[in-house]
Motif scaffolding. Structure first.
Motif, PDB file in Angstrom:
ATOM      1  N   GLU A 287       0.822  -1.212   0.000  1.00 53.27           N
ATOM      2  CA  GLU A 287       0.000   0.000   0.000  1.00 53.27           C
ATOM      3  C   GLU A 287       0.854   1.260   0.000  1.00 53.27           C
ATOM      4  O   GLU A 287       0.412   2.325  -0.433  1.00 53.27           O
ATOM      5  N   GLN A 288       2.103   1.152   0.505  1.00 51.30           N
ATOM      6  CA  GLN A 288       2.977   2.326   0.546  1.00 51.30           C
ATOM      7  C   GLN A 288       3.340   2.831  -0.848  1.00 51.30           C
ATOM      8  O   GLN A 288       3.786   3.969  -1.000  1.00 51.30           O
ATOM      9  N   LEU A 289       3.142   1.998  -1.884  1.00 49.61           N
ATOM     10  CA  LEU A 289       3.440   2.437  -3.243  1.00 49.61           C
ATOM     11  C   LEU A 289       2.597   3.638  -3.651  1.00 49.61           C
ATOM     12  O   LEU A 289       2.987   4.420  -4.524  1.00 49.61           O
ATOM     13  N   ARG A 290       1.452   3.802  -3.022  1.00 46.66           N
ATOM     14  CA  ARG A 290       0.602   4.952  -3.352  1.00 46.66           C
ATOM     15  C   ARG A 290       1.188   6.280  -2.885  1.00 46.66           C
ATOM     16  O   ARG A 290       0.775   7.340  -3.362  1.00 46.66           O
ATOM     17  N   GLY A 291       2.141   6.243  -1.974  1.00 43.82           N
ATOM     18  CA  GLY A 291       2.656   7.488  -1.409  1.00 43.82           C
ATOM     19  C   GLY A 291       4.032   7.880  -1.897  1.00 43.82           C
ATOM     20  O   GLY A 291       4.641   8.807  -1.346  1.00 43.82           O
ATOM     21  N   ILE A 292       4.548   7.204  -2.915  1.00 41.24           N
ATOM     22  CA  ILE A 292       5.924   7.450  -3.355  1.00 41.24           C
ATOM     23  C   ILE A 292       6.025   8.592  -4.366  1.00 41.24           C
ATOM     24  O   ILE A 292       6.901   9.453  -4.271  1.00 41.24           O
ATOM     25  N   VAL A 293       5.128   8.623  -5.352  1.00 39.91           N
ATOM     26  CA  VAL A 293       5.204   9.655  -6.390  1.00 39.91           C
ATOM     27  C   VAL A 293       4.734  10.989  -5.825  1.00 39.91           C
ATOM     28  O   VAL A 293       3.612  11.092  -5.318  1.00 39.91           O
ATOM     29  N   PRO A 294       5.563  12.030  -5.877  1.00 43.20           N
ATOM     30  CA  PRO A 294       5.179  13.329  -5.308  1.00 43.20           C
ATOM     31  C   PRO A 294       3.974  13.950  -6.011  1.00 43.20           C
ATOM     32  O   PRO A 294       3.755  13.723  -7.206  1.00 43.20           O
ATOM     33  N   GLU A 295       3.225  14.733  -5.246  1.00 41.43           N
ATOM     34  CA  GLU A 295       2.103  15.463  -5.834  1.00 41.43           C
ATOM     35  C   GLU A 295       2.586  16.389  -6.945  1.00 41.43           C
ATOM     36  O   GLU A 295       1.962  16.491  -8.002  1.00 41.43           O
ATOM     37  N   ASP A 296       3.719  17.066  -6.718  1.00 42.13           N
ATOM     38  CA  ASP A 296       4.325  17.934  -7.719  1.00 42.13           C
ATOM     39  C   ASP A 296       5.233  17.087  -8.608  1.00 42.13           C
ATOM     40  O   ASP A 296       6.245  16.550  -8.137  1.00 42.13           O
ATOM     41  N   PRO A 297       4.912  16.916  -9.889  1.00 41.64           N
ATOM     42  CA  PRO A 297       5.713  16.039 -10.747  1.00 41.64           C
ATOM     43  C   PRO A 297       7.151  16.510 -10.942  1.00 41.64           C
ATOM     44  O   PRO A 297       7.993  15.735 -11.394  1.00 41.64           O
ATOM     45  N   LYS A 298       7.446  17.763 -10.586  1.00 40.83           N
ATOM     46  CA  LYS A 298       8.815  18.264 -10.720  1.00 40.83           C
ATOM     47  C   LYS A 298       9.708  17.818  -9.556  1.00 40.83           C
ATOM     48  O   LYS A 298      10.933  17.978  -9.618  1.00 40.83           O
ATOM     49  N   THR A 299       9.098  17.271  -8.515  1.00 40.00           N
ATOM     50  CA  THR A 299       9.868  16.828  -7.351  1.00 40.00           C
ATOM     51  C   THR A 299      10.423  15.428  -7.612  1.00 40.00           C
ATOM     52  O   THR A 299       9.655  14.511  -7.927  1.00 40.00           O
ATOM     53  N   PRO A 300      11.732  15.240  -7.501  1.00 45.03           N
ATOM     54  CA  PRO A 300      12.308  13.916  -7.773  1.00 45.03           C
ATOM     55  C   PRO A 300      11.992  12.917  -6.654  1.00 45.03           C
ATOM     56  O   PRO A 300      11.648  13.297  -5.531  1.00 45.03           O
ATOM     57  N   PHE A 301      12.082  11.644  -6.979  1.00 41.30           N
ATOM     58  CA  PHE A 301      11.968  10.582  -5.980  1.00 41.30           C
ATOM     59  C   PHE A 301      12.854   9.423  -6.402  1.00 41.30           C
ATOM     60  O   PHE A 301      13.267   9.330  -7.568  1.00 41.30           O
ATOM     61  N   ASP A 302      13.173   8.553  -5.464  1.00 43.69           N
ATOM     62  CA  ASP A 302      14.091   7.447  -5.711  1.00 43.69           C
ATOM     63  C   ASP A 302      13.312   6.210  -6.158  1.00 43.69           C
ATOM     64  O   ASP A 302      12.483   5.683  -5.402  1.00 43.69           O
ATOM     65  N   MET A 303      13.566   5.731  -7.385  1.00 43.88           N
ATOM     66  CA  MET A 303      12.844   4.569  -7.902  1.00 43.88           C
ATOM     67  C   MET A 303      13.160   3.302  -7.104  1.00 43.88           C
ATOM     68  O   MET A 303      12.416   2.315  -7.178  1.00 43.88           O
ATOM     69  N   ARG A 304      14.230   3.334  -6.308  1.00 46.60           N
ATOM     70  CA  ARG A 304      14.514   2.182  -5.449  1.00 46.60           C
ATOM     71  C   ARG A 304      13.383   1.951  -4.446  1.00 46.60           C
ATOM     72  O   ARG A 304      13.163   0.817  -4.000  1.00 46.60           O
ATOM     73  N   GLU A 305      12.663   3.032  -4.084  1.00 52.50           N
ATOM     74  CA  GLU A 305      11.546   2.875  -3.155  1.00 52.50           C
ATOM     75  C   GLU A 305      10.420   2.051  -3.784  1.00 52.50           C
ATOM     76  O   GLU A 305       9.706   1.324  -3.094  1.00 52.50           O
ATOM     77  N   VAL A 306      10.256   2.171  -5.100  1.00 52.67           N
ATOM     78  CA  VAL A 306       9.282   1.329  -5.805  1.00 52.67           C
ATOM     79  C   VAL A 306       9.779  -0.108  -5.842  1.00 52.67           C
ATOM     80  O   VAL A 306       9.041  -1.052  -5.537  1.00 52.67           O
ATOM     81  N   ILE A 307      11.051  -0.275  -6.220  1.00 53.64           N
ATOM     82  CA  ILE A 307      11.626  -1.627  -6.313  1.00 53.64           C
ATOM     83  C   ILE A 307      11.531  -2.350  -4.974  1.00 53.64           C
ATOM     84  O   ILE A 307      11.224  -3.548  -4.919  1.00 53.64           O
ATOM     85  N   ALA A 308      11.761  -1.622  -3.882  1.00 56.03           N
ATOM     86  CA  ALA A 308      11.732  -2.230  -2.542  1.00 56.03           C
ATOM     87  C   ALA A 308      10.371  -2.817  -2.206  1.00 56.03           C
ATOM     88  O   ALA A 308      10.272  -3.713  -1.356  1.00 56.03           O
ATOM     89  N   ARG A 309       9.323  -2.343  -2.855  1.00 56.31           N
ATOM     90  CA  ARG A 309       7.963  -2.776  -2.528  1.00 56.31           C
ATOM     91  C   ARG A 309       7.361  -3.730  -3.560  1.00 56.31           C
ATOM     92  O   ARG A 309       6.206  -4.116  -3.442  1.00 56.31           O
TER      93      ARG A 309
END
Length: 540
Positions: A287-309
């Motif tokens: 369920e945590q996958l829903r909270g990884i992508v930032p609301e602002d698409p210009k804000t970066p995030f680490d794709m490893r957080e997706v892989i971890a789940r």
């Protein structure tokens, strides 16, 4: 393999905002899907009185109870062509991959309760996509047919290419991939060829009809008067013309026969394919996958957080981690299936492109499927990037993606822009399956950038013309605004899936289950030998 140490703070304000926004987007998708079902079910009672089973109930009777079913392209055709209210989502066609008598199949049911089951441009595109999936993955295809045929109002835009559907049916048969069709209603003109080009045909007594011209057209064209049964009834085709193979007594009996024919194909899952039973789930909640992508698409995030789940035990063997941080490459297992992963943490640099191209070649050598997790603004631009050979290395990346023969599965996690879409196995590069998360974007460039480019071109033209008035400046402002709005409207997840650019929008929380399912589909198909022939099975 190393376990990913998640840095995601699930109690932070930003995470909670991201989770809320993504959940709202998921709910929007589910609401659209449900409205289509509700609108169809409201029409069902009058057909039930005539002995017809509603489309989704037919699907339930056809599929094995309790077995997984992955429905595909549920929002194809949404608010396209004549679908002004969105109830045409799905293209009058319920389709996906499921199990029939223990056999994994492409399953397709004409939704005669939605727009009369008529086939529009995108509904036709969806039908062809299901045939492509059957071909690529060597899956039998079972059709429950009751369609109004092509939408005549829109046929002028599509007829020239409409024969491709029939051509693909012929190729499926020649490839040794069985097609089974139950005709539940009327199949007229071109629509009569879909069931007759199938390898196995089932018609329902006093209910099914197939003919090139129905009684009204026949009378108008030749003056001949004939009944439905005389022209193309199920009994005539079974006893006289010999077109039909199995005669059913009613809707349910036709579906029973389809299940029995499927069972007799001898098409069970290949025993050499990994069953995917001995694996550890990720250590982080899905369920945590829903909270990884930032609301602002210009804000970066680490794709490893997706892989971890999504990875078994949250383990990730990363390839050349120190060489380039922006393009992630590495190996995971997913429900026991080994898989190479390529993901984005930044624009694609020359180093990132070279690294990814090398990794693809390694996966090709070992026969390892590839999963692309996409969030890229494209290839890095600028003097430094050009001098580093970004075009040369980018071309190698695209070459490797295009020509590798292992299964490619693509997930549009957030953004997929420009040539980055090509490198990350976008639709044009032929991935076996492509899914998108809600709020994702596929576009040649960002709307704001497109508007800015158009503004600069217009301003340069005005400057050359001499005097610039306030009215001219206002016109440029309006053009920039219109460009941004048009790009936003045609590049969001809903617009893309409506045009068949993916195989469906999925809830991020379902990512692991969906990817694992299609990985097993790919592995089973690649392990299967089929008995090909030159022309397909002729109906004699």
């Amino acid at each position: 393999m190393a376990v990913i140490d998640s840095q995601l703070d699930t109690q932070s304000d930003s995470y909670l905002t991201n989770f809320r926004v993504m959940s709202e987007a998921v709910n929007e998708i589910r609401d659209i899907e449900q409205r289509v079902i509700d609108a169809a079910q409201a029409k069902a009672p009058r057909y039930i009185k005539r002995g017809l089973i509603p489309p989704r109930e037919r699907l339930g009777l056809l599929l094995d109870a309790g077995a997984p079913f992955l429905e595909l392209s549920t929002l194809c055709s949404y608010k396209q062509a004549e679908d002004t209210d969105g109830t045409g989502a799905g293209g009058s066609y319920i389709a996906g991959i499921g199990y029939i008598s223990g056999v994994r199949c492409v399953v397709a049911v004409d939704d005669y309760l939605t727009k009369g089951g008529s086939i529009g441009p995108y509904g036709g595109k969806k039908r062809q996509r299901m045939m492509d999936i059957a071909m690529e993955n060597k899956l039998p295809m079972v059709n429950l047919s009751q369609s109004g045929g092509g939408n005549l109002k829109l046929a002028g835009d599509t007829f020239g290419e409409s024969g491709a559907m029939f051509a693909k049916q012929c190729r499926l048969s020649a490839m040794g991939i069985p097609q089974i069709t139950v005709v539940h209603g009327s199949a007229t003109a071109g629509g009569a060829y879909q069931p007759t080009l199938s390898d196995y045909l089932i018609m329902v007594r006093r209910q099914s009809t197939m003919y090139l011209a129905g009684p009204p057209l026949l009378k108008a064209a030749t003056g001949e008067i004939a009944t439905d049964e005389e022209l193309g009834g199920a009994e005539m085709h079974s006893e006289v013309a010999g077109t039909n193979d199995y005669l059913a007594e009613n809707d349910a009996d036709g579906i029973r026969l389809a299940r029995e024919v499927t069972q007799k194909l001898g098409w069970k899952a290949d025993s050499t394919v990994h069953s995917g039973s001995d694996f550890q789930p990720p250590i982080y909640p899905r369920e945590q996958l829903r909270g990884i992508v930032p609301e602002d698409p210009k804000t970066p995030f680490d794709m490893r957080e997706v892989i971890a789940r999504i990875a078994d035990a949250s383990e990730f063997l990363e390839f050349k981690r120190e060489f380039d941080q922006g393009t992630l490459c590495g190996h995971i297992t997913l429900e026991g299936h080994t898989c190479g992963v390529i993901g984005n943490n930044s624009p694609i640099t020359a180093r990132g492109a070279a690294k990814a191209a090398q990794f693809i070649q390694l996966c090709e050598q070992s026969g390892t499927p590839l999963l692309f997790l996409t969030n890229t603004t494209g290839f890095l631009v600028g003097t430094e990037a050009e001098q580093a050979g970004i075009i040369k290395h980018g071309a190698k990346f695209i070459q490797a993606v295009t020509n590798c023969t292992v299964p490619k599965i693509t997930l549009i996690v957030s953004g997929s822009y420009g040539a980055g879409n090509y490198a990350m196995a976008g639709r044009g590069m032929g991935p076996r399956f492509l899914f998108a998360w809600p709020r994702s974007v596929v576009s040649v460039m960002g709307p704001a950038q497109a508007g800015s480019v158009m503004r600069q071109v217009a301003e340069a033209k005005l400057a050359r013309s001499g005097e610039v008035t306030d009215k001219m400046r206002a016109s440029v402002d309006a053009m920039e605004k219109e460009t941004v709005e048009a790009m936003e409207a045609r590049s969001n997840a809903l617009a893309n899936t409506a045009r068949g650019w993916d195989d469906g929008i999925i809830d991020p929380a379902d990512t692991r289950a969906v990817v694992a399912f299609v990985l097993s589909v790919c592995r089973e198909g690649d392990a299967r030998d089929v008995n090909t022939n030159t022309f397909g099975v002729g109906r004699l």
